[in-house]
Design a protein around this motif. Structure first.
Motif, PDB file in Angstrom:
ATOM      1  N   TYR A 499      -5.849 -27.073   7.651  1.00  0.00           N
ATOM      2  CA  TYR A 499      -6.043 -28.508   7.578  1.00  0.00           C
ATOM      3  C   TYR A 499      -5.001 -29.178   8.298  1.00  0.00           C
ATOM      4  O   TYR A 499      -5.105 -30.097   9.005  1.00  0.00           O
ATOM      5  N   PHE A 500      -3.724 -29.087   8.180  1.00  0.00           N
ATOM      6  CA  PHE A 500      -2.660 -29.469   8.643  1.00  0.00           C
ATOM      7  C   PHE A 500      -1.866 -29.093  10.053  1.00  0.00           C
ATOM      8  O   PHE A 500      -1.633 -30.108  10.880  1.00  0.00           O
ATOM      9  N   THR A 501      -2.289 -27.852  10.220  1.00  0.00           N
ATOM     10  CA  THR A 501      -1.519 -27.360  11.490  1.00  0.00           C
ATOM     11  C   THR A 501      -2.623 -26.825  12.378  1.00  0.00           C
ATOM     12  O   THR A 501      -2.311 -26.309  13.814  1.00  0.00           O
ATOM     13  N   LYS A 502      -3.907 -26.822  12.023  1.00  0.00           N
ATOM     14  CA  LYS A 502      -5.057 -26.200  12.805  1.00  0.00           C
ATOM     15  C   LYS A 502      -4.889 -24.709  13.164  1.00  0.00           C
ATOM     16  O   LYS A 502      -5.351 -24.193  14.182  1.00  0.00           O
ATOM     17  N   GLN A 503      -3.854 -24.108  12.522  1.00  0.00           N
ATOM     18  CA  GLN A 503      -3.594 -22.731  12.440  1.00  0.00           C
ATOM     19  C   GLN A 503      -3.752 -21.999  11.363  1.00  0.00           C
ATOM     20  O   GLN A 503      -3.194 -22.507  10.435  1.00  0.00           O
ATOM     21  N   ILE A 504      -3.904 -20.518  11.208  1.00  0.00           N
ATOM     22  CA  ILE A 504      -3.776 -19.844   9.888  1.00  0.00           C
ATOM     23  C   ILE A 504      -2.217 -19.743   9.610  1.00  0.00           C
ATOM     24  O   ILE A 504      -1.318 -19.890  10.409  1.00  0.00           O
ATOM     25  N   PRO A 505      -1.976 -19.685   8.385  1.00  0.00           N
ATOM     26  CA  PRO A 505      -0.423 -19.679   8.006  1.00  0.00           C
ATOM     27  C   PRO A 505       0.086 -18.396   8.114  1.00  0.00           C
ATOM     28  O   PRO A 505       1.406 -18.260   8.112  1.00  0.00           O
ATOM     29  N   PHE A 506      -0.671 -17.153   8.071  1.00  0.00           N
ATOM     30  CA  PHE A 506      -0.360 -15.881   8.156  1.00  0.00           C
ATOM     31  C   PHE A 506      -1.500 -15.175   8.762  1.00  0.00           C
ATOM     32  O   PHE A 506      -2.664 -15.455   8.732  1.00  0.00           O
ATOM     33  N   ASN A 507      -0.982 -13.997   9.474  1.00  0.00           N
ATOM     34  CA  ASN A 507      -2.084 -13.141  10.078  1.00  0.00           C
ATOM     35  C   ASN A 507      -2.451 -11.993   8.879  1.00  0.00           C
ATOM     36  O   ASN A 507      -3.759 -11.771   9.044  1.00  0.00           O
ATOM     37  N   ASP A 508      -1.655 -11.616   7.966  1.00  0.00           N
ATOM     38  CA  ASP A 508      -2.065 -10.568   7.150  1.00  0.00           C
ATOM     39  C   ASP A 508      -1.566 -10.877   5.763  1.00  0.00           C
ATOM     40  O   ASP A 508      -0.789 -11.594   5.532  1.00  0.00           O
ATOM     41  N   VAL A 509      -2.705 -10.406   4.783  1.00  0.00           N
ATOM     42  CA  VAL A 509      -2.340 -10.679   3.351  1.00  0.00           C
ATOM     43  C   VAL A 509      -2.176  -9.022   2.755  1.00  0.00           C
ATOM     44  O   VAL A 509      -3.215  -8.600   2.651  1.00  0.00           O
ATOM     45  N   TYR A 510      -1.062  -9.000   2.380  1.00  0.00           N
ATOM     46  CA  TYR A 510      -0.733  -7.508   1.681  1.00  0.00           C
ATOM     47  C   TYR A 510      -0.616  -7.899   0.229  1.00  0.00           C
ATOM     48  O   TYR A 510       0.171  -8.392  -0.243  1.00  0.00           O
ATOM     49  N   ILE A 511      -1.851  -7.244  -0.153  1.00  0.00           N
ATOM     50  CA  ILE A 511      -1.591  -7.375  -1.678  1.00  0.00           C
ATOM     51  C   ILE A 511      -0.972  -5.695  -2.211  1.00  0.00           C
ATOM     52  O   ILE A 511      -1.611  -5.015  -2.124  1.00  0.00           O
ATOM     53  N   TYR A 512       0.136  -6.188  -2.979  1.00  0.00           N
ATOM     54  CA  TYR A 512       0.978  -4.959  -3.368  1.00  0.00           C
ATOM     55  C   TYR A 512       0.479  -4.544  -4.670  1.00  0.00           C
ATOM     56  O   TYR A 512      -0.019  -5.252  -5.376  1.00  0.00           O
ATOM     57  N   ALA A 626       6.630  13.883  14.945  1.00  0.00           N
ATOM     58  CA  ALA A 626       5.252  13.313  14.194  1.00  0.00           C
ATOM     59  C   ALA A 626       5.800  12.404  12.979  1.00  0.00           C
ATOM     60  O   ALA A 626       4.771  11.559  12.768  1.00  0.00           O
ATOM     61  N   THR A 627       6.715  12.908  12.552  1.00  0.00           N
ATOM     62  CA  THR A 627       7.301  11.891  11.346  1.00  0.00           C
ATOM     63  C   THR A 627       7.374  10.338  12.008  1.00  0.00           C
ATOM     64  O   THR A 627       7.057   9.455  11.258  1.00  0.00           O
ATOM     65  N   ILE A 628       8.170  10.250  13.030  1.00  0.00           N
ATOM     66  CA  ILE A 628       7.981   8.958  13.535  1.00  0.00           C
ATOM     67  C   ILE A 628       6.694   8.364  13.803  1.00  0.00           C
ATOM     68  O   ILE A 628       6.770   7.071  13.575  1.00  0.00           O
ATOM     69  N   GLU A 629       5.836   9.005  14.422  1.00  0.00           N
ATOM     70  CA  GLU A 629       4.559   8.431  14.613  1.00  0.00           C
ATOM     71  C   GLU A 629       3.972   7.993  13.315  1.00  0.00           C
ATOM     72  O   GLU A 629       3.389   6.905  13.232  1.00  0.00           O
ATOM     73  N   GLN A 630       4.269   8.840  12.131  1.00  0.00           N
ATOM     74  CA  GLN A 630       3.185   8.802  10.993  1.00  0.00           C
ATOM     75  C   GLN A 630       3.793   7.345  10.258  1.00  0.00           C
ATOM     76  O   GLN A 630       3.252   6.696   9.695  1.00  0.00           O
ATOM     77  N   THR A 631       5.270   7.393  10.398  1.00  0.00           N
ATOM     78  CA  THR A 631       5.915   6.367   9.481  1.00  0.00           C
ATOM     79  C   THR A 631       5.717   5.191  10.171  1.00  0.00           C
ATOM     80  O   THR A 631       5.230   4.059   9.561  1.00  0.00           O
ATOM     81  N   THR A 632       5.545   4.878  11.468  1.00  0.00           N
ATOM     82  CA  THR A 632       5.331   3.747  12.171  1.00  0.00           C
ATOM     83  C   THR A 632       4.018   3.437  11.922  1.00  0.00           C
ATOM     84  O   THR A 632       3.756   2.143  11.719  1.00  0.00           O
ATOM     85  N   ARG A 633       3.286   4.339  11.938  1.00  0.00           N
ATOM     86  CA  ARG A 633       1.742   3.917  11.832  1.00  0.00           C
ATOM     87  C   ARG A 633       1.456   3.303  10.225  1.00  0.00           C
ATOM     88  O   ARG A 633       0.862   2.502   9.939  1.00  0.00           O
ATOM     89  N   ALA A 634       2.062   4.018   9.262  1.00  0.00           N
ATOM     90  CA  ALA A 634       1.905   3.693   7.936  1.00  0.00           C
ATOM     91  C   ALA A 634       2.578   2.342   7.743  1.00  0.00           C
ATOM     92  O   ALA A 634       1.861   1.496   7.000  1.00  0.00           O
ATOM     93  N   LEU A 635       3.701   1.990   8.304  1.00  0.00           N
ATOM     94  CA  LEU A 635       4.206   0.626   8.064  1.00  0.00           C
ATOM     95  C   LEU A 635       3.375  -0.258   8.638  1.00  0.00           C
ATOM     96  O   LEU A 635       3.095  -1.361   8.115  1.00  0.00           O
ATOM     97  N   GLU A 636       2.412  -0.158   9.986  1.00  0.00           N
ATOM     98  CA  GLU A 636       1.818  -0.859  10.497  1.00  0.00           C
ATOM     99  C   GLU A 636       0.670  -1.348   9.473  1.00  0.00           C
ATOM    100  O   GLU A 636      -0.136  -2.350   9.571  1.00  0.00           O
ATOM    101  N   GLU A 637       0.008  -0.418   8.772  1.00  0.00           N
ATOM    102  CA  GLU A 637      -0.990  -0.426   7.921  1.00  0.00           C
ATOM    103  C   GLU A 637      -0.594  -0.841   6.391  1.00  0.00           C
ATOM    104  O   GLU A 637      -1.256  -0.838   5.501  1.00  0.00           O
ATOM    105  N   TYR A 638       0.705  -1.218   6.231  1.00  0.00           N
ATOM    106  CA  TYR A 638       1.190  -1.544   5.001  1.00  0.00           C
ATOM    107  C   TYR A 638       0.965  -0.555   3.847  1.00  0.00           C
ATOM    108  O   TYR A 638       0.754  -0.716   2.559  1.00  0.00           O
ATOM    109  N   LYS A 639       1.085   0.781   4.203  1.00  0.00           N
ATOM    110  CA  LYS A 639       1.086   2.007   3.386  1.00  0.00           C
ATOM    111  C   LYS A 639       2.485   2.412   3.008  1.00  0.00           C
ATOM    112  O   LYS A 639       2.740   3.590   3.462  1.00  0.00           O
TER     113      LYS A 639
END
Length: 892
Positions: A499-512, A626-639
């Motif tokens: 309403y006030f900024t015409k923009q979303i306040p955040f891109n992702d909502v991570y429910i922990y 492989a660990t670098i790849e898996q760790t980075t991907r998991a961080l991107e997916e909030y896992k």
């Protein structure tokens, strides 16, 4: 590079590094890269760190540290919420100790006293977040009652008023008779309680009989203004429209048809009390019914309840109403019933749904854009199932009660003239200007805490002003929050942001994850089941606590976290899950110490990869990649749990248990040949890369070790995040090393199963016609002998006939270890037979429980699942023992 002590001292590392990080400005945004912003969920200003906080803020700090290392211009804004009801309750409790109430001080005096309390204790939780290692920009700390934030709240109210979105009206709200205020849904707890369902006769005016209604709250019948039945219920088709004479009161009320009435509940006819039930209120609006308030704000019966009941407590009135109805022969029956009871979360008083004049926000207009951005995936939920939770509520949203009958908070910016005119202004000075000299009085209520916190992402960055921070860091990147405030906070931030900024306040909502005790219930300090994170940190250090939580933080699931064990003096002594994480920290330390102790004078040793054709080197490089790849991907997916598990297994299993052992002969060599130097560089490289990957989760130990390694730069937290390189993948090395590891592990297992003394070396027979497999074994024979304590390896196309052997198979390679002369075969047979019998008895007991329908239906789900898992494990163990027994009982 300095000598590394024998044992890791977490507290000395924490005391050393955090002040240094903060003083050097590492927590502030740096560089010109893309921005990554988090505005933390503001804890209550009177709060102290609990285990849920420890998870919440560890998650956010992990994300911020990761993105900082990736080169983002990171900003994490901390702050606290004034927490209207909670803070006022705390201060009123303090006053009661002095024999005072807030009314003795008056409004101004009470607010002044509350500010004194906040100024004294309000910073406690922020200091505790520092103990947790949070790399937040403390210079940007905000408070929902600081001057600039108040300006944002007033601006929001005025703009919504001017747009016609705020109005004054009467609706049924949650009312606490003890706190004497309206409260939000989040401040209501629900508890199933044993109660009664009362079936009562309501006679028709024309004398043609009566209709039976069922209710759990007979005292509210004094405020009934209709009886409702479902329009599809044929039992009542001919009765709809008839007039009922309300017992005890004599009021004439209609029998109406409304879908709100459920035919399957009670008799199918329900009383309608529009002033004391939200659904009844909605039905009353549809049918234009009167709204009679028979219970007041103190939980006592009002004058409209009738002279016989006025002044009685609501529950006392229930008994008198029942007695009077019974005397008239109008009680049909009373049944036991379970009622979902609403309680005030602060004082646990039963909530009274009450028709009250309050300030409201019209929600439909605000809600639709907030629904659209989620459906369009401009705002994404992780896990995605919470998108449906959000949409279900938003698509059925009701107007929001924003006024609270408190003294602590944002006072509603509405002034009233003597003739009842409302003047809405951003300040008293502005209100006086608008009043043109007329005397005005400000509204006594304050705004719902969620009204102000709903502005959090933009307000902490300077809105309503067009600040540089707002332009640079808004929208924010991710909101990490708990599932129980999706409705009350997440939705309102999205609505106000759009309403006030015409923009979303955040891109992702991570429910922990939600942290619960071992029984699956929320931790409670009052019940003695709470976990004080500071106690745990004192026992094991910050890194251990963070890692213990993160490795269990599967998205959206509960974390079962045990209470801290105490001694006879109630002193904390152990928390088993964090103890395991502490052991991992010790493993990291000991591995680093081994590397450091073998670097010699460190001349030429540095963290770099020196190419090598050796299988172990090719393998560890591929596994690291492989660990670098898996760790980075998991961080991107909030896992975050997958991040922790991946790093744990790589570091403990691959690096410590295998690579260090396989590299030891070169790394520990006394002569510093080029080959030795290269091996040391490689092991330092793998260690240093591992520390970078672990740093966001375990900031202190990684900094402490990294500073002692050969390095360039000021801090590990400013180092570049490792990136995967497809060229480093090596399927052949991974396959061959996997075979070697499995082979060595099988021999070790045989030694363990048969209790072969550690000093005894065994013969190892291998059978395979595969030339690649034979070459693999022969080329790595020395390693197999050393790591599996093997005297000799005999390779043939097929295993020869052997007596009393333990055998197995690995990737097509048959293996056998002769047991003769190593153990007493008769005693070992007897031991294994007894072990089989013991496990079989346990398995039968578990099977009996699983066959018991009562156990399966009534026991907690996790207990049933654990019982099933254990039964399966036992069956597998028994089969393995049976095979083992057969191996040693084979005759010549």
């Amino acid at each position: 590079m300095t000598e590394i002590p024998k044992a890791y001292e977490p507290h000395s590392a924490e005391e050393k590094w955090y002040p240094l990080w903060e003083s050097r400005g590492y927590f502030k945004p740096h560089g010109e890269g893309l921005t990554y912003t988090i505005t933390i969920p503001p804890p209550n200003v009177t709060g102290s760190l609990h285990i849920g906080h420890a998870l919440c803020y560890s998650l956010q700090d992990t994300l911020i540290r990761w993105k900082r290392m990736q080169g983002f211009r990171t900003l994490c804004v901390p702050g606290t919420d004034h927490a209207g009801i909670a803070t006022q309750n705390v201060v009123e409790k303090e006053l009661r100790k002095e024999g005072l109430t807030r009314y003795d001080l008056g409004r101004e005096g009470f607010v002044e006293r509350t500010w004194e309390f906040v100024n004294k204790y309000g910073g406690v939780i922020l200091s505790q977040l520092r103990r947790l290692g949070c790399s937040f920009d403390w210079d940007r700390t905000r408070f929902t009652l600081d001057e600039r934030y108040v300006e944002a709240v007033m601006e929001c109210f005025v703009r919504w008023w001017e747009a016609g979105l705020i109005y004054r009206g009467k609706r049924v709200i949650n009312w606490c008779p003890r706190c004497l205020t309206a409260i939000s849904d989040i401040e209501v707890e629900h508890e199933d309680r044993a109660a009664k369902l009362y079936h009562l006769r309501y006679p028709f005016k024309d004398g043609s009989g009566f209709v039976v209604v069922a209710t759990t709250r007979p005292e509210t019948m004094l405020g009934d203004t209709a009886v409702a039945v479902n329009p599809q219920d044929e039992r009542y088709t001919e009765m709809v429209g008839k007039t009922i004479v309300l017992p005890l009161v004599g009021r004439e009320i209609p029998l109406i048809a409304d879908d709100y009435a459920k035919s399957e509940f009670g008799s199918g006819a329900v009383k309608v009390t529009p002033a004391h039930d939200l659904n009844d209120f909605e039905a009353g609006m549809r049918h234009n019914l009167d709204k009679v308030i028979v219970i007041d704000e103190h939980g006592k019966m009002s004058a409209d309840a009738g002279e016989r009941y006025a002044g009685l407590d609501r529950f006392e009135a229930r008994e008198r109403v029942l007695q009077d109805l019974d005397a008239l022969g109008l009680v049909v029956k009373i049944e036991d019933y379970t009622v979902p009871t609403a309680l005030c979360a602060r004082c646990h008083t039963i909530i009274e749904p009450l028709l009250s004049e309050q300030w409201f926000v019209r929600m439909k207009e605000l809600a639709q854009p907030a629904i659209d951005v989620v459906k369009q995936e401009r705002v994404k939920f992780y896990p995605d199932r919470y998108e449906r939770t959000y949409l279900d509520w938003m698509e059925n949203i009701r107007d929001w009660t924003i006024s609270r009958q408190l003294w602590w908070g944002h006072r509603i910016p509405v002034w009233t003239t003597e003739d009842g005119e409302y003047i809405v202004a951003r300040s008293e000075a502005e209100a006086k200007d608008k009043a043109n000299g007329k005397p005005i009085t400000q509204d006594e209520d304050v705004l719902d805490t969620w009204f102000s916190s709903g502005l959090w992402p933009q307000a902490v960055l300077g809105w309503p002003e067009e600040t540089e921070d707002l332009a640079t860091y808004y929208p924010t990147s991710v909101l990490a929050t708990a599932r129980d405030i999706i409705y009350l906070w997440v939705s309102r931030m999205i609505m106000s942001g759009l309403y006030f900024t015409k923009q979303i306040p955040f891109n992702d909502v991570y429910i922990y994850a939600t942290v619960v005790n071992e029984e699956g219930k929320r931790h409670s300090k009052s019940l003695g089941t709470g976990v004080n994170p500071l106690d745990v940190i004192a026992l094991y250090g910050t890194d251990a606590l963070r890692f213990a939580l993160l490795i269990r933080a599967a998205r959206g699931q509960d974390i079962r976290f045990a209470s801290v064990e105490v001694d006879k003096d109630k002193k904390p002594v152990r928390q088993k899950q964090v103890e395991e994480a502490r052991n991992f920290a010790n493993k990291i330390w000991n591995a680093a110490r081994f590397v450091m102790m073998n670097l010699g004078d460190a001349s030429g040793a540095e963290a770099k990869w020196v190419p090598s054709d050796e299988l172990a080197d090719r393998w560890i490089l591929a596994e690291l990649n492989a660990t670098i790849e898996q760790t980075t991907r998991a961080l991107e997916e909030y896992k975050l749990n997958e991040v922790a598990q991946t790093l744990y297994h790589f570091f403990w299993d691959d690096f410590c248990d295998w690579y260090i052992e396989l590299s030891k002969s070169l790394v520990t060599a006394s002569e510093e040949t080029p080959e030795v130097l290269a091996a040391r560089c490689r092991i330092v490289y793998v260690l240093e890369m591992s520390l970078r990957l672990l740093h966001p989760l375990m900031p202190y130990i990684t900094e402490e070790i990294w500073q002692r390694l050969p390095h360039t730069g000021e801090s590990i937290m400013l180092q570049e995040w490792p990136t995967a390189d497809a060229g480093r993948a090596d399927e052949l090395a991974s396959e061959q090393m996997g075979t070697l590891i499995a082979l060595i592990t099988k021999v070790r297992n045989i030694r363990s199963i048969f209790n072969i003394p550690s000093q005894s070396r065994v013969m190892l027979h291998l059978g395979t016609a595969d030339q690649a497999a034979r070459s693999l074994v022969l080329n790595n024979g020395d390693r197999i002998k050393r790591l599996a304590r093997v005297e000799e390896i005999i390779v043939s196309d097929a295993l020869p006939a052997l007596e009393s052997t333990a055998s197995d198979i690995v990737n097509g390679i048959e293996l056998a270890v002769p047991l003769g002369g190593l153990i007493d075969l008769d005693k070992e047979s007897e031991r294994i037979s007894k072990e089989m019998e013991r496990k079989a008895n346990e398995a039968r007991g578990l099977a009996s429980r699983l066959d018991n329908a009562s156990f399966v239906e009534r026991a907690p789900r996790e207990v049933v699942e654990e019982t099933g898992r254990r039964h399966e494990e036992l069956i597998a163990e028994i089969e393995k023992l049976r095979f083992t027994l057969a191996s040693i009982q084979r005759k010549k």
